[in-house]
Design a protein around this motif. Sequence first.
Motif, PDB file in Angstrom:
ATOM      1  N   GLU A  40     -11.988  42.287 -22.564  1.00 51.96           N
ATOM      2  CA  GLU A  40     -13.140  43.187 -22.563  1.00 51.96           C
ATOM      3  C   GLU A  40     -14.437  42.414 -22.777  1.00 51.96           C
ATOM      4  O   GLU A  40     -15.461  42.711 -22.163  1.00 51.96           O
ATOM      5  N   GLN A  41     -14.397  41.413 -23.641  1.00 49.30           N
ATOM      6  CA  GLN A  41     -15.581  40.578 -23.850  1.00 49.30           C
ATOM      7  C   GLN A  41     -15.928  39.788 -22.589  1.00 49.30           C
ATOM      8  O   GLN A  41     -17.105  39.592 -22.283  1.00 49.30           O
ATOM      9  N   LEU A  42     -14.919  39.343 -21.859  1.00 53.08           N
ATOM     10  CA  LEU A  42     -15.164  38.636 -20.612  1.00 53.08           C
ATOM     11  C   LEU A  42     -15.664  39.576 -19.530  1.00 53.08           C
ATOM     12  O   LEU A  42     -16.503  39.205 -18.708  1.00 53.08           O
ATOM     13  N   PRO A  47     -25.630  40.464 -23.775  1.00 51.52           N
ATOM     14  CA  PRO A  47     -26.842  39.676 -23.495  1.00 51.52           C
ATOM     15  C   PRO A  47     -26.987  38.551 -24.515  1.00 51.52           C
ATOM     16  O   PRO A  47     -26.675  38.724 -25.700  1.00 51.52           O
ATOM     17  N   ASP A  48     -27.456  37.386 -24.053  1.00 52.62           N
ATOM     18  CA  ASP A  48     -27.617  36.242 -24.957  1.00 52.62           C
ATOM     19  C   ASP A  48     -29.016  35.642 -24.897  1.00 52.62           C
ATOM     20  O   ASP A  48     -29.257  34.562 -25.443  1.00 52.62           O
ATOM     21  N   ASN A 115     -28.065  35.332 -17.840  1.00 54.23           N
ATOM     22  CA  ASN A 115     -26.775  34.661 -17.916  1.00 54.23           C
ATOM     23  C   ASN A 115     -25.609  35.648 -17.974  1.00 54.23           C
ATOM     24  O   ASN A 115     -24.587  35.461 -17.300  1.00 54.23           O
ATOM     25  N   HIS A 116     -25.756  36.716 -18.755  1.00 55.95           N
ATOM     26  CA  HIS A 116     -24.630  37.645 -18.898  1.00 55.95           C
ATOM     27  C   HIS A 116     -24.364  38.417 -17.610  1.00 55.95           C
ATOM     28  O   HIS A 116     -23.225  38.811 -17.343  1.00 55.95           O
ATOM     29  N   HIS A 117     -25.392  38.604 -16.766  1.00 53.30           N
ATOM     30  CA  HIS A 117     -25.163  39.258 -15.472  1.00 53.30           C
ATOM     31  C   HIS A 117     -24.419  38.329 -14.504  1.00 53.30           C
ATOM     32  O   HIS A 117     -23.592  38.788 -13.707  1.00 53.30           O
ATOM     33  N   ILE A 118     -24.726  37.032 -14.563  1.00 54.06           N
ATOM     34  CA  ILE A 118     -23.987  36.070 -13.742  1.00 54.06           C
ATOM     35  C   ILE A 118     -22.520  36.052 -14.152  1.00 54.06           C
ATOM     36  O   ILE A 118     -21.611  36.114 -13.311  1.00 54.06           O
ATOM     37  N   SER A 269     -34.303  41.489 -28.914  1.00 51.90           N
ATOM     38  CA  SER A 269     -33.949  40.639 -30.046  1.00 51.90           C
ATOM     39  C   SER A 269     -34.343  39.200 -29.731  1.00 51.90           C
ATOM     40  O   SER A 269     -34.634  38.852 -28.586  1.00 51.90           O
ATOM     41  N   ARG A 270     -34.331  38.361 -30.750  1.00 54.41           N
ATOM     42  CA  ARG A 270     -34.601  36.933 -30.557  1.00 54.41           C
ATOM     43  C   ARG A 270     -33.281  36.162 -30.631  1.00 54.41           C
ATOM     44  O   ARG A 270     -32.399  36.495 -31.412  1.00 54.41           O
TER      45      ARG A 270
END
Length: 395
Positions: A40-42, A47-48, A115-118, A269-270
Motif C-alpha cells: 500500500e505504501q508503494l 508526498p515528500d 517525486n511521489h507522482h513519478i 509542510s516543510r
Amino acid sequence: MSTSHFDIVIIGAGPAGLSFARSLAHSALRIAIVDPANMEQLRTPAPDGREIALTHPSKQLLQQLGAWQAIPEGQIFYLRSAKVVDGDSPFELHFKTPTASKNLSDDTLGYLVSNHHIRQALFEKTEPQANLTWFAEQKVQTVNADSSQATVCLSSGETIQAKLVVAADSRFSQTRQQMGIPVDMHDFGRTVITCRIEHSGTNENTAFECFHYGRTLAILPLTEHLSSAVITIDSQRTSEVLDLSDDALAADLEQRLNGRLGTIKVASSRYRYPLVGTHARRFYSTRFALIGDAAVGMHPVTAHGYNLGLYGQNTLSELIQKAETMGRDIGSGELLQQYDRRHQLKTRPIYHGTNFVVKLFTNEAPPAKLLRGAVLRVSNALSPVKSLISRQLTG
C-alpha cells in the motif's frame, strides 16, 4: 526456509528500481523486487516535498515505460526558462527554451513532476507485470555472489538466487558496501529544506536560483501562482528556517526575492534532506550492478539526479535484453563492464562538474565571489555556452 530462483533480483522499489523492472516487462526474464515498504505504501507513496526536473529524453523514456501517461492530470508542470543570480549582483544568467525545441511537442526547457507522482505512476504500470514477483516488507540482510550465481538473504529468512542482482537502494546503499564497491562521497555540510508556496505574482514558468550569501534559494515553477521553494543552508543553521512560523517564512522569502513573486503564503509542510553527493568508483561487482542513486547521488542544483538514474537503468536494460536475445549470460563480467564504461562516461564529468559549481557558488571568500560574478557575466554574454546547457535539458 525456502529458496527462490530468478533471473534478476532488484533491491529497492524507488523510481530507479521500478523503471528498470518496467523496462524488462516484455522480456522472458523472471524478476524479483525487494523493498522494506508494504504494497500500500508503494502503491500510494506520500508526498515528500521533492519536485523532480525531467529532461526531454527522460520524458521519452517514461513514455516508453507507460509511466508518463499515468501521471495524474494537471501534475506535469512546464519549465520555460531559468535564471541564476549571485547575491545582490545585478547580473542574471538566463536560460531560455532553445529555438530548435519548437519542433518538440512542448515548447519548454524541461518538466517538473513531484517525486511521489513519478513513483505512483511507475508502480501502477509495474505492479501487474507478469514476470515480476514482489517481496514487500522485506529487508536485505546479505548479498554475495560467485561466478555462477548471486544469493540474496532476506530478513524473513528466505533466500533468493539469481543470475544478476541490481541494487537501487539509495546513495547510502548497504548492498554496495557488502559487495566491496568503493564510493566517492562528499558531505556538503548543508541541508535542503523544501515547501510549496502560493504567490500573488506570476512565476512566468521560470526557475529562479539565487546564491545568497549564507544560503541558496531556488524557486521551481509549478502553476502560475504556485511554486516550490528550495532553501539550502548550513546544517548547523537549519533552525533559522525550520523554527519560523509560516507567516515569518513567507515574509523572509518575499524579502529575499525582492518582491518578484508578490505576496507569498506557505502552502505545504516543510521537508528537510541532508546534502551528500556520492559516486561509485565502479558500477558493478560479480553478478551485481548499481543503478539510480546507488550508482550516482547528485547534488540537486543542476537537476541531473533522476535523469541520470533513468539513463543508467535504460543502458543496463538494453544490454541485458540484447544478451538475452542472443542467448548469452545476462550477469557476465563482460556485460557489466560495458555498462560501467558507458555510465561512468556519462555521469562522472557531470558529478564532478556539479560539485565544482556548488563549491564556487557557496564559497564566501572574496576571490570566489569575484570569480563567480565574472562567470555569470561571461556566460550570459556567450550564447554558445548558454545554448549548450539548454540543449542538454531538451536533448
